[in-house]
Design a protein around this motif. Structure first.
Motif, PDB file in Angstrom:
ATOM      1  N   ASN A   1       1.010  -1.230   0.025  1.00 49.48           N
ATOM      2  CA  ASN A   1       0.054  -0.241  -0.002  1.00 49.48           C
ATOM      3  C   ASN A   1       0.848   1.203  -0.085  1.00 49.48           C
ATOM      4  OD1 ASN A   1      -2.431  -1.210  -0.231  1.00 49.48           O
ATOM      5  ND2 ASN A   1      -2.709  -1.305   2.323  1.00 49.48           N
TER       6      ASN A   1
ATOM      7  N   LYS B   1       2.256   1.843  -3.390  1.00 51.19           N
ATOM      8  CA  LYS B   1       1.024   2.273  -4.216  1.00 51.19           C
ATOM      9  C   LYS B   1       0.946   3.752  -4.117  1.00 51.19           C
ATOM     10  CE  LYS B   1      -1.205  -2.164  -5.205  1.00 51.19           C
ATOM     11  NZ  LYS B   1      -2.356  -3.007  -4.992  1.00 51.19           N
ATOM     12  N   GLN B   2       1.000   4.210  -3.102  1.00 50.77           N
ATOM     13  CA  GLN B   2       0.629   5.769  -2.439  1.00 50.77           C
ATOM     14  C   GLN B   2       1.926   6.418  -3.008  1.00 50.77           C
ATOM     15  OE1 GLN B   2       0.367   5.649   1.746  1.00 50.77           O
ATOM     16  NE2 GLN B   2      -2.132   5.842   1.594  1.00 50.77           N
TER      17      GLN B   2
ATOM     18  N   GLN C   1       3.908   5.760  -5.764  1.00 51.15           N
ATOM     19  CA  GLN C   1       3.881   5.786  -7.090  1.00 51.15           C
ATOM     20  C   GLN C   1       2.897   6.700  -7.419  1.00 51.15           C
ATOM     21  OE1 GLN C   1       3.300   1.689  -7.844  1.00 51.15           O
ATOM     22  NE2 GLN C   1       5.313   1.288  -8.171  1.00 51.15           N
ATOM     23  N   LYS C   2       1.516   6.816  -6.835  1.00 50.52           N
ATOM     24  CA  LYS C   2       0.484   7.679  -7.106  1.00 50.52           C
ATOM     25  C   LYS C   2       0.951   9.076  -6.761  1.00 50.52           C
ATOM     26  CE  LYS C   2      -4.317   8.789  -5.753  1.00 50.52           C
ATOM     27  NZ  LYS C   2      -5.216   8.746  -4.557  1.00 50.52           N
ATOM     28  N   LEU C   3       1.610   9.534  -5.719  1.00 47.35           N
ATOM     29  CA  LEU C   3       1.917  10.895  -5.389  1.00 47.35           C
ATOM     30  C   LEU C   3       3.230  11.072  -6.464  1.00 47.35           C
ATOM     31  CD1 LEU C   3       2.610  13.126  -3.654  1.00 47.35           C
ATOM     32  CD2 LEU C   3       4.232  11.942  -2.347  1.00 47.35           C
ATOM     33  N   GLN C   4       4.147  10.272  -6.857  1.00 47.01           N
ATOM     34  CA  GLN C   4       5.024  10.680  -8.240  1.00 47.01           C
ATOM     35  C   GLN C   4       4.436  11.127  -9.232  1.00 47.01           C
ATOM     36  OE1 GLN C   4       7.575   7.483  -8.977  1.00 47.01           O
ATOM     37  NE2 GLN C   4       8.929   8.832 -10.365  1.00 47.01           N
ATOM     38  N   LYS C   5       3.258  10.250  -9.513  1.00 44.08           N
ATOM     39  CA  LYS C   5       2.286  10.745 -10.941  1.00 44.08           C
ATOM     40  C   LYS C   5       1.912  12.048 -10.621  1.00 44.08           C
ATOM     41  CE  LYS C   5      -0.044   9.792 -14.549  1.00 44.08           C
ATOM     42  NZ  LYS C   5      -0.223  10.805 -15.062  1.00 44.08           N
ATOM     43  N   GLN C   6       1.168  12.189  -9.534  1.00 45.92           N
ATOM     44  CA  GLN C   6       0.504  13.586  -9.077  1.00 45.92           C
ATOM     45  C   GLN C   6       1.716  14.719  -9.168  1.00 45.92           C
ATOM     46  OE1 GLN C   6      -1.273  12.582  -5.519  1.00 45.92           O
ATOM     47  NE2 GLN C   6      -3.188  12.360  -6.355  1.00 45.92           N
TER      48      GLN C   6
ATOM     49  N   ASP D   1       2.658  15.449 -13.047  1.00 44.93           N
ATOM     50  CA  ASP D   1       1.510  16.043 -13.649  1.00 44.93           C
ATOM     51  C   ASP D   1       1.348  17.521 -13.061  1.00 44.93           C
ATOM     52  OD1 ASP D   1       0.617  13.614 -14.903  1.00 44.93           O
ATOM     53  OD2 ASP D   1      -1.242  13.263 -13.358  1.00 44.93           O
TER      54      ASP D   1
ATOM     55  N   LEU E   1      -0.155  18.161  -2.077  1.00 46.57           N
ATOM     56  CA  LEU E   1       0.026  16.684  -2.692  1.00 46.57           C
ATOM     57  C   LEU E   1       0.768  15.773  -1.568  1.00 46.57           C
ATOM     58  CD1 LEU E   1       1.459  16.999  -6.362  1.00 46.57           C
ATOM     59  CD2 LEU E   1      -0.852  16.241  -5.571  1.00 46.57           C
TER      60      LEU E   1
END
Length: 112
Positions: free
Chosen positions: A17, A20-21, A23-28, A31, A104
């Motif tokens: 988890n 995953k968090q 990776q999500k933060l890196q994508k955000q 962006d 973020l």
């Protein structure tokens, strides 16, 4: 000691988890960085005598000086106005970037 060698049950699914968090933060963050690069900021000083624009990369993209403020006998004043406007526009760009980054990373418990 908990399974996985980490005290407090910090292993297995929790680690997945967390990854995953992250990776999500890196994508955000990527962006947000792309969005900021397309943004423009503007600062005006001296009642509009000098207007400076910068982009989200913190690059100056234009400087507009009203002709009536240009005095060959007082070059120092126009230099001060330009310096003030440049510093202000770069501060605006930095503040917005920091604000968006804080939103973020705020929920990550100080990990980033």
């Amino acid at each position: 000691m908990a399974r996985g060698g980490f005290p407090g049950g910090f292993g297995g699914g929790n680690m997945n988890n967390l990854m995953k968090q992250a990776q999500k933060l890196q994508k955000q963050m990527e962006d947000m960085q792309k969005e900021m690069e397309t943004k423009e900021f503007e600062a005006s000083v001296g009642g509009g005598a000098v207007v400076v624009k910068a982009n989200g990369k913190k690059e100056i993209i234009s400087i507009n000086i009203k002709p009536e403020v240009v005095d060959p006998d007082d070059v120092e004043m126009i230099e001060d106005l330009i310096l003030s406007a440049v510093n202000e526009v770069l501060r605006k760009a930095e503040d917005e970037t920091a604000n968006k980054m804080g939103k973020l990373t705020g929920g990550m418990g100080g990990l980033f």
